[in-house]
Design a protein around this motif. Sequence first.
Motif, PDB file in Angstrom:
ATOM      1  N   TYR A 180      -9.375   2.282 -42.053  1.00  0.00           N
ATOM      2  CA  TYR A 180     -10.004   2.824 -40.858  1.00  0.00           C
ATOM      3  C   TYR A 180     -11.040   3.878 -41.241  1.00  0.00           C
ATOM      4  O   TYR A 180     -10.958   4.500 -42.297  1.00  0.00           O
ATOM      5  CB  TYR A 180      -8.959   3.480 -39.952  1.00  0.00           C
ATOM      6  CG  TYR A 180      -8.023   2.524 -39.256  1.00  0.00           C
ATOM      7  CD1 TYR A 180      -8.367   1.197 -39.025  1.00  0.00           C
ATOM      8  CD2 TYR A 180      -6.780   2.961 -38.818  1.00  0.00           C
ATOM      9  CE1 TYR A 180      -7.507   0.333 -38.382  1.00  0.00           C
ATOM     10  CE2 TYR A 180      -5.903   2.108 -38.172  1.00  0.00           C
ATOM     11  CZ  TYR A 180      -6.265   0.789 -37.950  1.00  0.00           C
ATOM     12  OH  TYR A 180      -5.402  -0.063 -37.316  1.00  0.00           O
ATOM     13  N   LYS A 182      -5.211   4.181 -42.437  1.00  0.00           N
ATOM     14  CA  LYS A 182      -4.308   3.236 -41.775  1.00  0.00           C
ATOM     15  C   LYS A 182      -2.863   3.687 -41.949  1.00  0.00           C
ATOM     16  O   LYS A 182      -2.051   3.604 -41.026  1.00  0.00           O
ATOM     17  CB  LYS A 182      -4.488   1.826 -42.356  1.00  0.00           C
ATOM     18  CG  LYS A 182      -5.654   1.061 -41.780  1.00  0.00           C
ATOM     19  CD  LYS A 182      -5.664  -0.380 -42.244  1.00  0.00           C
ATOM     20  CE  LYS A 182      -6.785  -1.151 -41.545  1.00  0.00           C
ATOM     21  NZ  LYS A 182      -6.842  -2.562 -41.973  1.00  0.00           N
ATOM     22  N   GLU A 226      -2.132   6.504 -39.581  1.00  0.00           N
ATOM     23  CA  GLU A 226      -2.129   6.045 -38.187  1.00  0.00           C
ATOM     24  C   GLU A 226      -0.910   5.194 -37.872  1.00  0.00           C
ATOM     25  O   GLU A 226      -0.254   5.370 -36.851  1.00  0.00           O
ATOM     26  CB  GLU A 226      -3.417   5.260 -37.910  1.00  0.00           C
ATOM     27  CG  GLU A 226      -3.616   4.875 -36.449  1.00  0.00           C
ATOM     28  CD  GLU A 226      -3.975   6.057 -35.568  1.00  0.00           C
ATOM     29  OE1 GLU A 226      -4.045   5.873 -34.344  1.00  0.00           O
ATOM     30  OE2 GLU A 226      -4.174   7.177 -36.095  1.00  0.00           O
TER      31      GLU A 226
END
Length: 233
Positions: free
Chosen positions: A213, A52, A55
């Motif tokens: 994620y 995460k 990203e």
Amino acid sequence: MTLSDGFAKYILDGYSGLVKQIANEYHSKYPMVSREDISQELWLWFWEHPNKTIEWIKLDDKDSDRLFAKSLRNHATGYCAKEKAKALGFETIDNFYYHKDLVEQFLPLVIEDRFEQPADYADSVGKISTTSDPSTGGNWMSYLADVHSGFKKLTPDQQALLVMKYGPQQLTHDQIASEFKITTDNARMRVNRALRSIIFKLGGSAPFTEEDYDSSSVPNEEEDVREDYQETE
């Protein structure tokens, strides 16, 4: 996946201000938990959610800060609730958290100074996380007192806004927008912000379990980010 030393320094430099802000905010709310401990837990979130982090850091600053702030506050809520329970000698399962639906049920009673159980209380009370059965006994009276206390802590402008929305007139967002000469979306946002302020003053929203994620779905651009960082040193 773990964050490399270079990327970790990038995170430490880029988000120290946000971590400090949230640590101060939650130390004020939970004075029994030190700022240093809260800060350490917030930094730990980045290491527990490397995908995460990679990203979100690619997004523009506004979106990136919004996502990180939401997750860090959620992490701080869960951590501080546990530390408070430990300090005061009770189980975290004894905590309960207010939901927007329940606050909306009690606001008309608070505004009109009425002392009675809301008509839809049985439906809304399921939104509360608590160990006791809120549909029995006099719990609704405690909830009414809590929402009254939270409402009184709002700014005069926020109180006036909620009186328009949940008072005897029960204005629509369109009508509130007309009163304040703002857009309907802005009126809705201000009402929701005032409701969230009450919830925050009553202990905040219930923390949620946040997973990282799946690494297979996130391109590993840590190297590119680290190179960008090194170019600006």
